[in-house]
Design a protein around this motif. Sequence first.
Motif, PDB file in Angstrom:
ATOM      1  N   VAL A  13     -46.012 -27.953  16.698  1.00  0.00           N
ATOM      2  CA  VAL A  13     -44.869 -28.327  17.536  1.00  0.00           C
ATOM      3  C   VAL A  13     -45.111 -29.715  18.114  1.00  0.00           C
ATOM      4  O   VAL A  13     -46.167 -29.966  18.708  1.00  0.00           O
ATOM      5  N   PRO A  46     -38.842 -24.807   5.887  1.00  0.00           N
ATOM      6  CA  PRO A  46     -40.129 -24.187   6.202  1.00  0.00           C
ATOM      7  C   PRO A  46     -40.816 -23.646   4.963  1.00  0.00           C
ATOM      8  O   PRO A  46     -40.158 -23.340   3.958  1.00  0.00           O
ATOM      9  N   GLY A 103     -41.876 -15.656  12.745  1.00  0.00           N
ATOM     10  CA  GLY A 103     -42.413 -16.230  11.508  1.00  0.00           C
ATOM     11  C   GLY A 103     -43.787 -15.736  11.101  1.00  0.00           C
ATOM     12  O   GLY A 103     -44.315 -16.168  10.063  1.00  0.00           O
ATOM     13  N   LEU A 149     -42.327 -28.168  13.747  1.00  0.00           N
ATOM     14  CA  LEU A 149     -41.057 -27.931  14.429  1.00  0.00           C
ATOM     15  C   LEU A 149     -40.751 -29.123  15.327  1.00  0.00           C
ATOM     16  O   LEU A 149     -41.591 -29.548  16.121  1.00  0.00           O
ATOM     17  N   VAL A 190     -50.442 -21.797  17.205  1.00  0.00           N
ATOM     18  CA  VAL A 190     -49.533 -22.924  17.429  1.00  0.00           C
ATOM     19  C   VAL A 190     -50.363 -24.130  17.841  1.00  0.00           C
ATOM     20  O   VAL A 190     -51.191 -24.042  18.755  1.00  0.00           O
ATOM     21  N   PHE A 201     -48.707 -25.679   6.722  1.00  0.00           N
ATOM     22  CA  PHE A 201     -48.183 -25.479   8.066  1.00  0.00           C
ATOM     23  C   PHE A 201     -46.749 -25.974   8.152  1.00  0.00           C
ATOM     24  O   PHE A 201     -46.295 -26.761   7.314  1.00  0.00           O
ATOM     25  N   ASN A 202     -46.046 -25.503   9.161  1.00  0.00           N
ATOM     26  CA  ASN A 202     -44.687 -25.968   9.452  1.00  0.00           C
ATOM     27  C   ASN A 202     -44.707 -26.823  10.709  1.00  0.00           C
ATOM     28  O   ASN A 202     -45.426 -26.509  11.659  1.00  0.00           O
ATOM     29  N   GLU A 205     -39.614 -18.876  16.937  1.00  0.00           N
ATOM     30  CA  GLU A 205     -40.115 -19.076  15.581  1.00  0.00           C
ATOM     31  C   GLU A 205     -41.508 -18.474  15.424  1.00  0.00           C
ATOM     32  O   GLU A 205     -41.826 -17.858  14.398  1.00  0.00           O
ATOM     33  N   PHE A 206     -42.351 -18.636  16.434  1.00  0.00           N
ATOM     34  CA  PHE A 206     -43.702 -18.085  16.377  1.00  0.00           C
ATOM     35  C   PHE A 206     -43.656 -16.561  16.226  1.00  0.00           C
ATOM     36  O   PHE A 206     -44.359 -15.986  15.387  1.00  0.00           O
ATOM     37  N   TYR A 217     -46.731 -16.237  12.546  1.00  0.00           N
ATOM     38  CA  TYR A 217     -47.787 -17.231  12.722  1.00  0.00           C
ATOM     39  C   TYR A 217     -48.953 -16.643  13.527  1.00  0.00           C
ATOM     40  O   TYR A 217     -48.788 -15.706  14.314  1.00  0.00           O
ATOM     41  N   LEU A 263     -48.076 -23.007  13.043  1.00  0.00           N
ATOM     42  CA  LEU A 263     -46.875 -23.717  13.474  1.00  0.00           C
ATOM     43  C   LEU A 263     -47.299 -24.923  14.304  1.00  0.00           C
ATOM     44  O   LEU A 263     -48.036 -24.779  15.283  1.00  0.00           O
ATOM     45  N   ALA A 278     -39.282 -22.777  19.501  1.00  0.00           N
ATOM     46  CA  ALA A 278     -40.632 -22.678  18.934  1.00  0.00           C
ATOM     47  C   ALA A 278     -41.247 -21.311  19.226  1.00  0.00           C
ATOM     48  O   ALA A 278     -41.925 -20.715  18.371  1.00  0.00           O
TER      49      ALA A 278
END
Length: 226
Positions: free
Chosen positions: A52, A44, A71, A151, A76, A148-149, A67-68, A73, A50, A64
């Motif tokens: 997804v 990451p 993290g 997932l 999403v 951005f990441n 993680e949100f 964010y 994020l 997810a």
Amino acid sequence: MKFFERKERWGLTWRGWLLAGLLAMVVGSGVFWRIQPFLAISEPVPCRILVVEGWVDWLTIGAAVEEFHSGGYTRVLTTGGPVVGNGDYVNDFQTCASVGADRLRKSGLPAEKVQMVPCRKMARDRTFASAVALRDWFKSENLPMENFNVLTEDVHARRTQILYQKAFSADHNDDGEGKEIQIGIISVPDPDYPAEEWWKYSQGVKDVFGEVLAYVYTKLFFDGDN
């Protein structure tokens, strides 16, 4: 007049062949043990968005959501094309992006934080097509390109990162944007088998070897035209 001549050549003795075989076994064993962690990469980057992949299972959706919240964010985005089995594109609500967004909301994410970004074509290279749709969405919404990441599930991670990088690279972005974009990747373990013993499960063998072939294809033959 000569038609043949004798030349000396070097060749392996039986000891040489034995050593070569042992070296091949050592290298092959190393690749075998490292292939799953290599594919199921998690790298990451610091970011506010994020992404997804909408086709992932409920466990990954739960990851997810976690993680949100952990993290930092602010948004999403879910991606994906027409749901497999529905044929071609029908409407945005019959896409994996819509399915993923709906699952995230049902899992507790505020509706205003979730945005589906559907791919409206049934492409052969679905991950790349979804990445291109995301890139084009940023443009259509007049939003600045930013890190951005992504997932996704398990061994699909490394190829996903490569394909998103291709879609957002300068080579596929005529206005030059995306040159500085960093795309992180987050891999969520498959719930159907332990990652460290994937070879003991038929689904694990299918997933790993399928992704190995897909990875080789992506690296050697996929030109990213879309």
